[in-house]
Scaffold this motif. Structure first.
Motif, mmCIF file in Angstrom:
data_model
loop_
_atom_site.group_PDB
_atom_site.id
_atom_site.type_symbol
_atom_site.label_atom_id
_atom_site.label_comp_id
_atom_site.label_asym_id
_atom_site.label_seq_id
_atom_site.Cartn_x
_atom_site.Cartn_y
_atom_site.Cartn_z
ATOM 1 N N ALA A 69 0.815 -1.273 -0.095
ATOM 2 C CA ALA A 69 0.094 -0.170 -0.080
ATOM 3 C C ALA A 69 1.118 1.208 0.011
ATOM 4 C CB ALA A 69 -0.904 0.211 1.203
ATOM 5 N N ALA A 70 1.859 1.329 0.797
ATOM 6 C CA ALA A 70 2.699 2.326 0.888
ATOM 7 C C ALA A 70 3.656 2.574 -0.555
ATOM 8 C CB ALA A 70 4.035 2.159 1.839
ATOM 9 N N ILE A 71 3.853 1.694 -1.332
ATOM 10 C CA ILE A 71 4.406 1.853 -2.699
ATOM 11 C C ILE A 71 3.496 2.289 -3.624
ATOM 12 C CG2 ILE A 71 5.279 0.735 -4.745
ATOM 13 C CD1 ILE A 71 6.668 -1.584 -2.528
ATOM 14 N N LEU A 72 2.297 1.748 -3.349
ATOM 15 C CA LEU A 72 1.079 2.326 -4.471
ATOM 16 C C LEU A 72 0.761 3.996 -4.171
ATOM 17 C CD1 LEU A 72 -1.697 -0.392 -4.297
ATOM 18 C CD2 LEU A 72 -0.150 0.114 -6.124
ATOM 19 N N CYS A 73 0.980 4.087 -2.692
ATOM 20 C CA CYS A 73 0.490 5.642 -2.595
ATOM 21 C C CYS A 73 1.594 6.507 -2.806
ATOM 22 C CB CYS A 73 0.465 5.745 -0.991
ATOM 23 S SG CYS A 73 -1.266 5.148 -0.285
ATOM 24 N N CYS A 74 2.862 6.142 -2.741
ATOM 25 C CA CYS A 74 4.078 6.910 -3.097
ATOM 26 C C CYS A 74 4.200 6.831 -4.700
ATOM 27 C CB CYS A 74 5.271 6.298 -2.484
ATOM 28 S SG CYS A 74 5.546 6.422 -1.003
ATOM 29 N N GLY A 75 3.822 6.052 -5.333
ATOM 30 C CA GLY A 75 3.886 5.868 -6.851
ATOM 31 C C GLY A 75 2.684 6.902 -7.435
ATOM 32 N N GLY A 76 1.404 6.719 -6.648
ATOM 33 C CA GLY A 76 0.529 7.660 -7.221
ATOM 34 C C GLY A 76 0.739 9.016 -6.939
ATOM 35 N N ALA A 77 1.227 9.454 -5.750
ATOM 36 C CA ALA A 77 1.930 10.761 -5.444
ATOM 37 C C ALA A 77 2.815 11.265 -6.499
ATOM 38 C CB ALA A 77 2.349 10.810 -3.870
ATOM 39 N N TYR A 78 3.705 10.234 -6.900
ATOM 40 C CA TYR A 78 4.903 10.769 -7.904
ATOM 41 C C TYR A 78 4.044 11.209 -9.107
ATOM 42 C CZ TYR A 78 8.862 10.631 -10.768
ATOM 43 O OH TYR A 78 9.923 10.613 -11.751
ATOM 44 N N ALA A 79 3.081 10.058 -9.455
ATOM 45 C CA ALA A 79 2.535 10.407 -10.892
ATOM 46 C C ALA A 79 1.618 11.815 -10.671
ATOM 47 C CB ALA A 79 1.620 9.390 -11.202
ATOM 48 N N ILE A 80 1.226 12.215 -9.666
ATOM 49 C CA ILE A 80 0.351 13.470 -9.451
ATOM 50 C C ILE A 80 1.350 14.593 -9.384
ATOM 51 C CG2 ILE A 80 -1.036 14.938 -7.830
ATOM 52 C CD1 ILE A 80 -2.171 12.300 -6.928
ATOM 53 N N PHE A 93 -3.706 17.091 -2.964
ATOM 54 C CA PHE A 93 -3.997 15.675 -2.920
ATOM 55 C C PHE A 93 -2.907 14.742 -2.660
ATOM 56 C CE2 PHE A 93 -5.610 11.607 -4.993
ATOM 57 C CZ PHE A 93 -6.417 11.199 -4.027
ATOM 58 N N GLY A 94 -1.931 15.145 -3.962
ATOM 59 C CA GLY A 94 -0.716 14.449 -4.013
ATOM 60 C C GLY A 94 0.099 14.364 -2.893
ATOM 61 N N LEU A 95 0.239 15.430 -1.947
ATOM 62 C CA LEU A 95 0.961 15.725 -0.649
ATOM 63 C C LEU A 95 0.413 14.716 0.289
ATOM 64 C CD1 LEU A 95 3.056 16.871 0.763
ATOM 65 C CD2 LEU A 95 1.527 18.742 1.204
ATOM 66 N N ALA A 96 -0.911 14.657 0.279
ATOM 67 C CA ALA A 96 -1.665 13.951 1.433
ATOM 68 C C ALA A 96 -1.674 12.513 1.244
ATOM 69 C CB ALA A 96 -3.009 14.084 1.330
#
Length: 357
Positions: A69-80, A93-96
């Motif tokens: 889940a952490a990898i998914l969150c950090c990857g999503g934030a990086y994409a944003i 939202f990306g920061l959160a």
């Protein structure tokens, strides 16, 4: 700054290859807007963690699920953060999401390495340092830098090296802010790292000011000399860094350190550091203050000024002496500063031949 002067400065920076594009494409967000977005992102991260914790309890119970889940969150934030055009909402939202990913990484690491707190903190420090380099967001880099500093500090507590870590972080902060022009080509990385290191220095100084009782719970077994006197060692090393920064600033101002003016200034600074030694944290706050003043950075200068006032207030109200002793200490400190000012004004006359009494 006037519009014509801004365009002229931007053109000079572009010719020096320190910036690219037109002036209108420069970021317009000010520091207080970024700070508000940072706090909003922090609150949003807690809401995301609460949602994950209540809806997907398995994620919080398993180290593997938390890591995924952490990898998914950090990857999503990086994409944003990499979106070509994003507004404040997308950035927030990306920061959160990114902060939630960091928290999930912490959950995974400490669930897997719960017996070894020091090793878990060191691994978390490595993760935060990597995220600092990879995540292209100002506030996110500040948060990851502060978290990395805190993790390194707690990893060193067992070995009694917390005072040494304070001096290392203080030295890194001084290197970043005194080398600001050399690092201007990567300002999008080094500027938030510099602010994060400044906050990290004050964070560790606050631990030092709180005393050994705050860290005693992390010690296992009998504390050795370095563990008992780590706060004193850290304060002394930060004072040395403060004096080294003072010497560098004098050299930039073409003031001979071995001359009359240089000796007077360095001696006064050394006297102030010696007088402030019992107040753990004051030397670190003074370092942030002088870095902000020398670099013309109002945010850093204001942060150092508030930190100096905070550590002085903490020292005054935590002392167990009587009000009479406290008043005598304050009077002696004020007298020392006034005498130092008088001596500097006599040794270094004001420009134009006028001396201020």
């Amino acid at each position: 700054m006037k519009i014509a002067a801004r365009f002229e400065l931007w053109e000079r920076l572009r010719q020096a290859r320190l910036v690219t594009g037109d002036l209108l494409s420069a970021p317009s967000s000010t520091w207080y807007i970024r700070a508000m977005l940072g706090f909003a992102g922090w609150i949003g991260a807690w809401f995301i963690l609460g949602f994950v914790g209540t809806s997907f309890a398995m994620v919080m119970r398993s180290a593997g699920a938390a890591s995924f889940a952490a990898i998914l969150c950090c990857g999503g934030a990086y994409a944003i953060f990499r979106l070509p055009s994003k507004g404040d909402f997308a950035g927030q939202f990306g920061l959160a999401v990114g902060l939630a990913g960091q928290a999930l990484f912490a959950v995974a690491i400490f669930k897997e390495l719960s017996p070894s707190i020091s090793l878990g903190c060191f691994i978390f420090f490595c993760v935060e340092a990597l995220l600092t380099v990879l995540m292209p967001n100002f506030m996110h880099r500040i948060f990851t830098t502060v978290a990395a500093v805190a993790a390194l500090f707690y990893a060193s507590v067992q070995a009694g090296l917390h005072g040494v870590v304070l001096s290392i972080v203080a030295a890194a902060c001084a290197v970043v802010w005194r080398g600001e022009m050399r690092l201007a080509a990567r300002a999008e990385l080094w500027q938030p790292v510099g602010y994060g290191l400044a906050l990290g220095v004050l964070q560790l100084a606050a631990y030092s000011a709180a005393g050994e009782a705050m860290l005693s719970g992390l010690h296992h077994g009998e504390a050795d000399w370095l563990q008992r006197h780590g706060n004193d060692v850290g304060t002394a090393l930060v004072a040395v860094i403060f004096l080294a920064v003072t010497v560098q600033i004098l050299k930039e101002l073409d003031i001979e350190v071995s001359g009359k003016e240089g000796i007077a200034i360095v001696s006064c600074m050394a006297l102030i550091m010696a007088a402030s030694f019992p107040t753990h944290g004051l030397a670190a706050a003074a370092l942030i203050l002088i870095l902000g003043f020398a670099g013309g950075n109002r945010v850093l200068f204001g942060l150092g000024l508030m930190a100096v006032a905070s550590f002085l207030s903490h020292y005054y109200y935590q002392m167990r002496e009587t009000l009479l002793i406290k008043s005598m200490i304050l009077a002696a400190t004020g007298t020392l500063l006034l005498v130092a000012r008088w001596g500097l004004l006599r040794l270094i006359p004001a420009k134009g031949g006028r001396q201020d009494a």
